[in-house]
Design an enzyme around this catalytic site. Structure first.
Site, PDB file in Angstrom:
ATOM      1  N   ASP A   1      78.671 -15.766 -41.265  1.00  0.00           N
ATOM      2  CA  ASP A   1      78.911 -15.216 -40.470  1.00  0.00           C
ATOM      3  C   ASP A   1      79.975 -15.835 -39.061  1.00  0.00           C
ATOM      4  O   ASP A   1      79.639 -15.018 -38.290  1.00  0.00           O
ATOM      5  CB  ASP A   1      77.364 -14.812 -39.620  1.00  0.00           C
TER       6      ASP A   1
ATOM      7  N   ASP B   1      76.099 -18.687 -46.434  1.00  0.00           N
ATOM      8  CA  ASP B   1      76.097 -19.677 -45.522  1.00  0.00           C
ATOM      9  C   ASP B   1      74.254 -19.440 -45.575  1.00  0.00           C
ATOM     10  O   ASP B   1      73.967 -18.322 -45.591  1.00  0.00           O
ATOM     11  CB  ASP B   1      76.866 -18.796 -43.719  1.00  0.00           C
TER      12      ASP B   1
END
Length: 183
Positions: A173, A14
């Protein structure tokens, strides 16, 4: 993609909040955009509920909540323009993640980015931080049918790397991204 590099485990990252500290820019671009449409107060806390989902999805919700008449496409384009200005000059890569990416690159590990950000924003952030030297493959949620928490961006990243999804490790996250990775 050179098939000799596509062996073993690959890593899909990400971007926002994982590789780089772009959340201040994302918040500021949303705050400035909403101010243009008469929303005087948009706090960091109000923005936090949209972490990990695409700008389009967030702006669809905000448009309805604040009664903004502009089309979602106009809002997305407006936020992207503001964000691109901020992203290229004021985004910081997390030091430990930079070291990790450089180490993986040195060991020939295939890597990609899968993000809810626009393709232009991903490119600007990677270039502005210098991570574009290591992360040349990236997928935006705008390029797939469904954003996180659906797995589409991660599946497309694996496809572009030339590897099976089961051979990818995802570094993420946010809860929607972790759900997408598991899916």
């Amino acid at each position: 993609m050179d098939s000799s590099r596509a062996q073993g485990t690959s890593v899909v990252f990400d971007l926002d909040g994982t590789l780089v500290d772009s959340e201040p820019n994302a918040y500021e671009s949303a705050r400035l955009l909403l101010a243009r449409y008469g929303v005087a107060e948009f706090t960091w806390e109000q923005n936090a509920r949209f972490l990990g989902i695409s700008n389009r999805e967030a702006l669809t919700v905000l448009r309805a909540e604040y009664g903004i008449e502009a089309p979602v496409d106009e809002l997305v384009a407006g936020q992207d323009a503001i964000y691109l200005e901020l992203a290229a000059t004021s985004t910081e890569a997390f030091r430990e993640m930079r070291v990790f990416v450089e180490m993986l690159h040195a060991h020939g590990v295939a890597m990609a980015v899968a993000s809810g950000s626009s393709r232009a924003a991903i490119a600007a952030v990677l270039k502005g931080t210098g991570l574009d030297a290591y992360l040349t493959e990236y997928v935006s949620a705008d390029e797939v049918a469904r954003g996180k928490p659906e797995p589409d961006v991660f599946l497309e990243a694996a496809r572009r790397l030339g590897v099976a999804p089961a051979d990818c490790v995802v570094v993420e996250d946010a809860v929607p991204g972790a759900a997408a990775a598991r899916a």
